[in-house]
Design an enzyme around this catalytic site. Structure first.
Site, mmCIF file in Angstrom:
data_model
loop_
_atom_site.group_PDB
_atom_site.id
_atom_site.type_symbol
_atom_site.label_atom_id
_atom_site.label_comp_id
_atom_site.label_asym_id
_atom_site.label_seq_id
_atom_site.Cartn_x
_atom_site.Cartn_y
_atom_site.Cartn_z
ATOM 1 N N SER A 170 0.839 -1.281 0.106
ATOM 2 C CA SER A 170 0.116 0.045 -0.181
ATOM 3 C C SER A 170 0.859 1.293 -0.200
ATOM 4 C CB SER A 170 -1.034 0.159 1.331
ATOM 5 O OG SER A 170 -1.643 1.137 1.333
ATOM 6 N N TYR A 203 -1.986 0.521 10.730
ATOM 7 C CA TYR A 203 -2.107 0.041 9.369
ATOM 8 C C TYR A 203 -0.880 0.285 8.357
ATOM 9 C CZ TYR A 203 -3.849 -1.195 4.679
ATOM 10 O OH TYR A 203 -4.199 -1.654 3.508
ATOM 11 N N LYS A 207 2.030 -2.263 6.885
ATOM 12 C CA LYS A 207 2.506 -2.374 5.331
ATOM 13 C C LYS A 207 3.839 -2.062 5.183
ATOM 14 C CE LYS A 207 -1.489 -3.641 3.330
ATOM 15 N NZ LYS A 207 -1.663 -4.974 2.839
HETATM 16 N N1 LIG Z 1 -8.847 -1.198 -0.470
HETATM 17 C C1 LIG Z 1 -7.924 -0.369 -0.312
HETATM 18 O O1 LIG Z 1 -8.125 0.916 -0.380
HETATM 19 C C2 LIG Z 1 -6.725 -0.895 -0.167
HETATM 20 C C3 LIG Z 1 -5.364 0.028 -0.617
HETATM 21 C C4 LIG Z 1 -4.170 -0.664 -0.444
HETATM 22 C C5 LIG Z 1 -3.859 -1.960 -0.298
HETATM 23 N N2 LIG Z 1 -4.950 -2.704 0.050
HETATM 24 C C6 LIG Z 1 -4.486 -4.166 0.365
HETATM 25 O O2 LIG Z 1 -5.152 -4.805 -0.464
HETATM 26 C C7 LIG Z 1 -5.602 -6.118 0.047
HETATM 27 C C8 LIG Z 1 -6.872 -6.732 -0.294
HETATM 28 O O3 LIG Z 1 -7.819 -5.801 0.523
HETATM 29 P P1 LIG Z 1 -9.305 -5.405 -0.030
HETATM 30 O O4 LIG Z 1 -8.917 -3.875 -0.392
HETATM 31 O O5 LIG Z 1 -9.686 -6.194 -1.126
HETATM 32 O O6 LIG Z 1 -9.991 -5.726 1.379
HETATM 33 P P2 LIG Z 1 -11.124 -6.916 1.438
HETATM 34 O O7 LIG Z 1 -12.233 -6.776 0.556
HETATM 35 O O8 LIG Z 1 -11.482 -6.758 2.809
HETATM 36 O O9 LIG Z 1 -10.235 -8.084 1.412
HETATM 37 C C9 LIG Z 1 -9.441 -8.552 2.565
HETATM 38 C C10 LIG Z 1 -9.306 -9.894 2.291
HETATM 39 O O10 LIG Z 1 -8.360 -10.514 3.018
HETATM 40 C C11 LIG Z 1 -8.767 -11.496 4.080
HETATM 41 N N3 LIG Z 1 -8.528 -11.746 5.118
HETATM 42 C C12 LIG Z 1 -8.290 -10.806 6.471
HETATM 43 N N4 LIG Z 1 -7.850 -11.531 7.347
HETATM 44 C C13 LIG Z 1 -7.616 -12.723 7.021
HETATM 45 C C14 LIG Z 1 -7.183 -13.798 7.839
HETATM 46 N N5 LIG Z 1 -6.831 -13.806 9.094
HETATM 47 N N6 LIG Z 1 -7.074 -15.018 7.161
HETATM 48 C C15 LIG Z 1 -7.205 -15.215 5.998
HETATM 49 N N7 LIG Z 1 -7.832 -14.153 5.064
HETATM 50 C C16 LIG Z 1 -7.909 -12.968 5.716
HETATM 51 C C17 LIG Z 1 -10.375 -11.135 3.873
HETATM 52 O O11 LIG Z 1 -11.186 -12.365 4.121
HETATM 53 P P3 LIG Z 1 -12.550 -12.121 5.172
HETATM 54 O O12 LIG Z 1 -13.829 -11.846 4.170
HETATM 55 O O13 LIG Z 1 -12.773 -13.427 5.618
HETATM 56 O O14 LIG Z 1 -12.153 -11.136 6.110
HETATM 57 C C18 LIG Z 1 -10.638 -10.600 2.677
HETATM 58 O O15 LIG Z 1 -10.708 -11.864 1.753
HETATM 59 C C19 LIG Z 1 -5.126 -5.903 1.320
HETATM 60 O O16 LIG Z 1 -3.920 -6.504 1.991
HETATM 61 C C20 LIG Z 1 -5.118 -4.554 1.816
HETATM 62 O O17 LIG Z 1 -4.401 -4.102 2.856
HETATM 63 C C21 LIG Z 1 -6.281 -2.335 -0.089
#
Ligand SMILES: NC(=O)c1ccc[n+]([C@@H]2O[C@H](COP(=O)([O-])OP(=O)(O)OC[C@H]3O[C@@H](n4cnc5c(N)ncnc54)[C@H](OP(=O)(O)O)[C@@H]3O)[C@@H](O)[C@H]2O)c1
Length: 324
Positions: A170, A203, A207
């Site tokens: 991120s 957070y 990261k």
């Molecule tokens: N969205 C943004 O703005 C953004 C920006 C920069 C980076 N990111 C990064 O992108 C990645 C994906 O996030 P997203 O935005 O797509 O959000 P998201 O929809 O909340 O996806 C996160 C995923 O991680 C899984 N997860 C969380 N805790 C876990 C655990 N203990 N064991 C296994 N799986 C787990 C969640 O599963 P559950 O559904 O079971 O919780 C979900 O499938 C993350 O690494 C996040 O930090 C996101």
């Protein structure tokens, strides 16, 4: 990278389409956090690219099966084998069991370590007692990287093509003063409730620590065999901030990219880009500088500390011989 620059890119820079001739035919892919958001869309795109097997690494079988159904419903007639494998990144035992299962795959071409959490308050992993975002965003991601490397290396040797380990990072890794670097032990300080600080900084630090670890990991891996890279999806309108306040959720709705765009950026890093991105960080589908701190002399010293502390911590939780 200023905040104004970030807002500008959010509003005006859209991820490129994946070239139509890119195929994953005969390839096996693992995606963590594949039941929602960026991971789900990346998995869908792997099926569109005709992957042989797409492994959805998820912590809930019902959510995983729902994601599989959704993906297949948008890819009727697909011959891709979509599998749901359980992985709870809050548990070292679960990560170890997943790594053991993956080590038996006949081949693994791409691992996208994408699962992550944004915690708005102090919570700990029920089994390790480690603060949850440190556990998921860094320690379990680091452990899984190490456990998947042998099968990624072997696949590269067998096929003569470099395989990929891509970690979803991120831009916020640049937005922290990283106070914890002053502590004698960085990870211990991060795991001290008294120093939890504010949730945005927490957070960002998890990261940053993971990005620094991956940079060191890449320096220890032959990029001709396994390309290790990091991707910043930018702000994406997913459920990441599901426990947060209305302000942060509204920001996501208004400024966030779509999950499909986020998934496309992950696919760009893990599938489209190749050898030239080993050890590097991509943003908007381009190799981009990591934070100035990471490239500084001080950052290099911290990189060695984070590596040693991470391996030291993992050794306490991983049976002898499994990290070597
Ligand atoms: N969205 C943004 O703005 C953004 C920006 C920069 C980076 N990111 C990064 O992108 C990645 C994906 O996030 P997203 O935005 O797509 O959000 P998201 O929809 O909340 O996806 C996160 C995923 O991680 C899984 N997860 C969380 N805790 C876990 C655990 N203990 N064991 C296994 N799986 C787990 C969640 O599963 P559950 O559904 O079971 O919780 C979900 O499938 C993350 O690494 C996040 O930090 C996101």
């Amino acid at each position: 990278m200023t905040f104004a620059g970030f807002l500008f890119r959010q509003a005006f820079v859209h991820p490129p389409q994946i070239p139509s001739d890119v195929t994953l035919k005969d390839r096996t892919v693992i995606i963590t956090g594949a039941n929602s958001g960026i991971g789900l869309e990346a998995a869908r795109q792997c099926v569109q690219m005709k992957a042989k097997t797409v492994i959805l690494a998820v912590r809930s079988s019902s959510k995983g099966e729902a994601a599989k159904k959704d993906i297949l419903s948008t890819n009727p007639g697909s011959s891709t084998d979509v599998e749901v494998w359980l992985l709870d990144m809050e548990s070292f035992e679960s990560v170890l069991a997943f790594g053991e299962r993956a080590s038996k795959l006949p081949s693994l071409y791409i691992a996208m370590l994408n699962a992550g959490v944004f915690k708005f308050e102090w919570t700990t992993s029920p089994t390790s007692g480690i603060e949850s975002s440190l556990q998921v965003n860094h320690l379990s991601t680091a452990l899984l990287s190490l456990l998947l490397l042998p099968v990624l290396r072997k696949t590269a040797t067998d096929t003569g093509h470099p395989t990929r380990l891509t970690i979803t990072s991120s831009e916020v890794h640049m937005w922290t003063p990283f106070k914890e670097q002053k502590a004698e032990k960085i990870l211990d300080r991060l795991n001290d409730k008294e120093f939890f600080g504010d949730y945005m900084d927490r957070y960002s630090v998890t990261k940053l620590v993971n990005l620094i670890f991956v940079k060191e990991l890449a320096s220890r891996v032959d990029g001709e065999k396994v390309v290790v890279n990091l991707i910043n999806p930018g702000s994406v309108d997913t459920g990441l901030h599901r426990d947060g306040n209305k302000l942060i959720q509204t920001f996501d709705r208004v400024m966030g990219r779509t999950p499909d765009e986020g998934g496309r950026l992950l696919i760009d890093a893990a599938v489209v880009k190749g050898r030239g991105t080993h050890g590097l960080y991509l943003s908007e589908a381009k190799v981009t500088n990591m934070s100035a701190f990471v490239g500084s002399k001080e950052g290099e010293k911290v990189q060695k500390r984070i590596w040693d502390e991470t391996i030291g911590c993992l050794r306490k939780h991983v049976p002898e011989g499994q990290l070597d």
